[in-house]
Design a protein around this motif. Structure first.
Motif, PDB file in Angstrom:
ATOM      1  N   SER A 189     -11.244  -4.207  -9.556  1.00 26.64           N
ATOM      2  CA  SER A 189     -10.895  -5.381  -8.523  1.00 26.64           C
ATOM      3  C   SER A 189     -11.968  -6.510  -8.623  1.00 26.64           C
ATOM      4  O   SER A 189     -11.573  -7.609  -8.944  1.00 26.64           O
ATOM      5  N   MET A 220      -4.423  -4.011  -0.568  1.00 29.26           N
ATOM      6  CA  MET A 220      -5.475  -2.789  -0.440  1.00 29.26           C
ATOM      7  C   MET A 220      -5.878  -2.365  -1.801  1.00 29.26           C
ATOM      8  O   MET A 220      -6.673  -1.608  -1.886  1.00 29.26           O
ATOM      9  N   PHE A 221      -5.266  -2.759  -3.021  1.00 29.42           N
ATOM     10  CA  PHE A 221      -5.841  -2.647  -4.344  1.00 29.42           C
ATOM     11  C   PHE A 221      -7.137  -2.680  -4.233  1.00 29.42           C
ATOM     12  O   PHE A 221      -8.169  -2.099  -4.838  1.00 29.42           O
ATOM     13  N   SER A 222      -7.620  -4.024  -3.638  1.00 29.17           N
ATOM     14  CA  SER A 222      -9.023  -4.433  -3.700  1.00 29.17           C
ATOM     15  C   SER A 222      -9.969  -3.392  -3.135  1.00 29.17           C
ATOM     16  O   SER A 222     -11.291  -3.531  -3.466  1.00 29.17           O
ATOM     17  N   ILE A 223      -9.352  -2.515  -2.172  1.00 25.56           N
ATOM     18  CA  ILE A 223     -10.553  -1.654  -1.624  1.00 25.56           C
ATOM     19  C   ILE A 223     -10.208  -0.160  -2.131  1.00 25.56           C
ATOM     20  O   ILE A 223     -10.961   0.625  -2.178  1.00 25.56           O
ATOM     21  N   GLU A 224      -8.962   0.097  -2.732  1.00 27.58           N
ATOM     22  CA  GLU A 224      -8.673   1.465  -3.498  1.00 27.58           C
ATOM     23  C   GLU A 224      -9.320   1.504  -4.955  1.00 27.58           C
ATOM     24  O   GLU A 224      -9.641   2.493  -5.303  1.00 27.58           O
ATOM     25  N   GLU A 225      -9.302   0.255  -5.465  1.00 26.73           N
ATOM     26  CA  GLU A 225      -9.754   0.255  -6.822  1.00 26.73           C
ATOM     27  C   GLU A 225     -10.755  -0.741  -6.818  1.00 26.73           C
ATOM     28  O   GLU A 225     -10.584  -1.847  -7.716  1.00 26.73           O
ATOM     29  N   PRO A 226     -11.868  -0.804  -6.150  1.00 27.97           N
ATOM     30  CA  PRO A 226     -12.674  -1.814  -5.876  1.00 27.97           C
ATOM     31  C   PRO A 226     -13.580  -2.357  -7.396  1.00 27.97           C
ATOM     32  O   PRO A 226     -13.684  -3.472  -7.426  1.00 27.97           O
ATOM     33  N   ALA A 250       0.736  -1.205   0.185  1.00 31.45           N
ATOM     34  CA  ALA A 250       0.116  -0.186   0.065  1.00 31.45           C
ATOM     35  C   ALA A 250       0.568   1.290   0.001  1.00 31.45           C
ATOM     36  O   ALA A 250       0.278   2.305  -0.229  1.00 31.45           O
ATOM     37  N   PHE A 304      -7.272  -9.156  -6.376  1.00 35.86           N
ATOM     38  CA  PHE A 304      -7.105  -9.151  -4.935  1.00 35.86           C
ATOM     39  C   PHE A 304      -6.154  -8.029  -4.645  1.00 35.86           C
ATOM     40  O   PHE A 304      -6.517  -6.778  -4.515  1.00 35.86           O
ATOM     41  N   GLY A 305      -4.771  -8.225  -4.823  1.00 37.76           N
ATOM     42  CA  GLY A 305      -3.934  -7.338  -4.781  1.00 37.76           C
ATOM     43  C   GLY A 305      -3.783  -6.436  -3.213  1.00 37.76           C
ATOM     44  O   GLY A 305      -3.498  -5.442  -3.335  1.00 37.76           O
TER      45      GLY A 305
END
Lengths: 443, 233
Positions: free
Chosen positions: B179, B170-176, B49, B167-168
């Protein structure tokens, strides 16, 4: 992009990736070629001063006129000055990402020069007043029906005819006239060969040759990182370029421009525009090896689904994220999140640029320039607090299953990015640590 | 041979059965394995992150905790890929260890099911658990090799066999949006194989895909490779 656009954009770009794979797998020494290409680039970049001088000497001996531009403004001013001295009013261009970088077209137009892009994709975008969404296939985000509508309006083609052959023929007719009436032509350069002083341009449409064969003036815009020491080095790159870019053994045309046509002039503008600064940046200088094949975009699972316009820098995808940060970290920091760190880009890159590692490295610099994502920062700080206190962590582990019983609406709300399209995993009744302590793991 | 077991934070809390299966495998193979208490997280989520500085104390703690062990094993390729270059390199993903170090060629279990192998990015491209689809190198898969030791398993691979599941961390919540889209596409490719289970060496990817599957009410199941390998234990 809407879901439908996302799906076909993804499928189209993946098809290009597969074409690339098919050709790469046919060359037994493919991985060796990539290593070699990377080494040649690093060698050339670390002796760039020498190669630039050698190139210039040879190009001038061939009869070309060489100019040096330290930045975009200087580049644009040089080009305008050359055009003005030739009283050229119409310039026909082949595709050049460097002139996009320098915003040359609007500058020339503001100074009364008519600029005609001759690459079909670029021409479509110019007629739409839009920017490229991909560096090799600039109009890849458009469907032929959209092009049909545009041509109806601009080139007066038949209504509702979006047959590709028909549209291409119409574009060809239209461009033919532009080639015949242009006062000057401009090309970019894929490579500049130092020991011969020649410029190499790779195209599929032959439009660069059409431009340079008619007009009496040829201006080449070339980034200083494009140097190749000699033809042996060039051969390594040309074997990799088209295979990586579009899955072709070579581009339809690989044009070598060594000297002006008889009675004509050839000008070469060598452009720095931040490249020497990048060269001095040890952590990120590898980005200068890029030969602009676009393979990293075609493989990038994020680019394929977001499309080029989702990025704020004019070059999208993994290499664009990096080049944008090299241009201005503050301005282009928002692109750095567009990466799941899957590392596929590293592996397709024909010159082994460590794109994903560099994105990782840029992320580490965001907080210090005030560009870190606030939520990620809060989460990271919270997790660090938890994970550096094993006792607290173990207590939380024991309590975690309680979360499974929290009412759904409290968990699935707009603050929960995960909840968008995904269910949360339920916590186990007992963590592994608890099981271990209770002797339930060891028999 | 003294081996330390590292159970990544989310495996500890969400998938303890993966840890249990890992332990059983080593125990069956006669390897002395211990689980040092006070372990937490490898630090990768923060580092990816953009907060590697915050991960450094965790890496240091990790190093100290496992100092006396000859090897460290963990049932999570991504965590291992993060820790390996930042420590003395003695950490292995469980499948990697079974395949490369112990060279296991016999296991007692049966698992009469169709499984689709999830080739996770860090497992493939950093730990070399299988040949990445991008490279022109001989094809191999350590996970598939190990699965052949289990009677009855029918192994499949999805189209785009090693494309990211989205998944990646925090990628999963920053680019939902992207993702989730990647997760949906990946899940569809796994389902299209006709498999009953998706299996892989990374519970994090499986967790992501499971989240998508449960939301879409898809009946496909998820299981870590070590659970299949420990099926007869």
């Amino acid at each position: 992009m809407n879901l439908q656009q996302t799906q076909w954009h993804n499928a189209t770009l993946w098809m290009v990736r597969k074409k690339r794979d098919n050709l790469a797998m046919q060359i037994p020494e493919w991985e060796e070629l990539r290593r070699l290409a990377s080494q040649i680039k690093m060698h050339t970049l670390s002796h760039l001063d020498r190669y630039l001088v050698q190139f210039t000497d040879n190009a001038e001996a061939n009869g070309a006129i060489v100019h040096w531009a330290k930045d975009a403004d200087e580049h644009n001013a040089i080009v305008l000055d050359i055009l003005n001295r030739h009283k050229a009013r119409k310039l026909v261009k082949s595709k050049s990402m460097l002139t996009e970088e320098c915003h040359l077209n609007p500058f020339l137009e503001a100074n009364g020069i008519e600029v005609v892009e001759s690459d079909l994709g670029e021409r479509i975008l110019q007629l739409m007043h839009a920017a490229p969404s991909h560096i090799v296939m600039p109009a890849i985000h458009l469907k032929r029906q959209e092009v049909g509508k545009l041509f109806e309006d601009k080139l007066h083609t038949e209504k509702d005819n979006s047959d590709p052959t028909y549209l291409t023929r119409a574009a060809r007719q239209h461009l033919r006239n532009e080639f015949l009436t242009a006062d000057a032509s401009m090309t970019g350069a894929n490579f500049a060969v130092a020991d011969t002083g020649e410029i190499v341009v790779c195209t599929n449409e032959g439009n660069a040759d059409m431009g340079t064969s008619f007009a009496p003036l040829h201006i080449v815009s070339v980034g200083i990182e494009k140097m190749a020491p000699n033809h042996s080095a060039l051969g390594v790159f040309t074997r990799l370029l088209a295979r990586s870019a579009t899955g072709q053994p070579s581009t339809t045309y690989t044009s070598h421009y060594r000297k002006p046509r008889q009675g004509c002039e050839m000008h070469i503008v060598l452009v720095d525009n931040g490249r020497s600064k990048t060269l001095g940046n040890e952590a990120h200088q590898q980005a200068l090896k890029c030969i602009r094949c676009g393979a990293c975009m075609n493989t990038c699972p994020v680019y394929r689904r977001k499309g080029g316009y989702a990025y704020s820098y004019f070059i999208p995808g993994p290499i664009g994220i990096n080049l944008g940060m090299l241009k201005s970290p503050k301005k282009y920091a928002n692109n750095v999140s567009a990466c799941s760190l899957c590392y596929s880009c590293n592996q397709v890159c024909p010159v082994q640029v460590d794109l994903a590692d560099q994105i990782y490295s840029w992320r580490q610099q965001l907080d210090s320039i005030g560009k870190a994502n606030k939520i990620k920062k809060i989460i990271s700080t919270g997790l660090t607090c938890l994970f550096t206190r094993p006792r607290l962590y173990n207590n939380i582990l024991k309590l975690a299953p309680v979360i499974n019983h929290i009412p759904r609406f409290l968990i699935y709300n707009r603050l929960n990015g995960w909840g968008k399209g995904r269910e949360m995993p339920p916590f186990a009744k007992e963590s592994f640590t608890q099981m271990w302590k209770k002797g339930k793991v060891k028999k | 041979m003294k081996v330390g077991l590292f159970i990544p934070c989310y495996v500890n809390a969400v998938y303890p059965e993966v840890g249990v299966a890992s332990y059983k495998l080593f125990d069956y193979l006669g390897i002395e394995i211990n689980y040092p208490l006070n372990q937490t997280c490898c630090g990768q989520p923060m580092a990816n992150a953009g907060f590697e500085q915050k991960a450094i104390p965790m890496i240091k703690h990790f190093d100290e905790l496992f100092e006396s062990y000859e090897y460290v094993v963990a049932p999570s390729a991504s965590c291992v890929a993060f820790v390996k270059p930042r420590t003395n390199g003695k950490i292995y993903e469980v499948c990697e260890f079974l395949h490369d170090i112990l060279k296991v060629n016999k296991l007692p279990g049966k698992f009469p099911h169709k499984v689709s192998v999830h080739n996770s990015c860090h497992g493939v491209r950093e730990l070399h658990l299988s040949s990445p689809s991008e490279l022109n190198i001989p094809r191999y898969s350590k996970i598939k090799n190990l699965l052949t030791l289990i009677e009855g398993v029918e192994v499949f691979e999805p189209e785009k066999a090693d494309e990211c599941c989205g998944f990646g961390g925090m990628f999963s919540i920053e680019e939902p949006s992207v993702s989730v889209c990647m997760g949906q596409d990946k899940l569809a490719n796994h389902i299209a194989t006709g498999a009953e289970y998706v299996t892989g060496a990374d519970s994090s990817c499986l967790m992501h895909l499971q989240g998508v599957a449960r939301r879409e009410k898809q009946p496909i199941e998820f299981i870590h490779v070590v659970q299949i390998l420990a099926a007869g234990l």
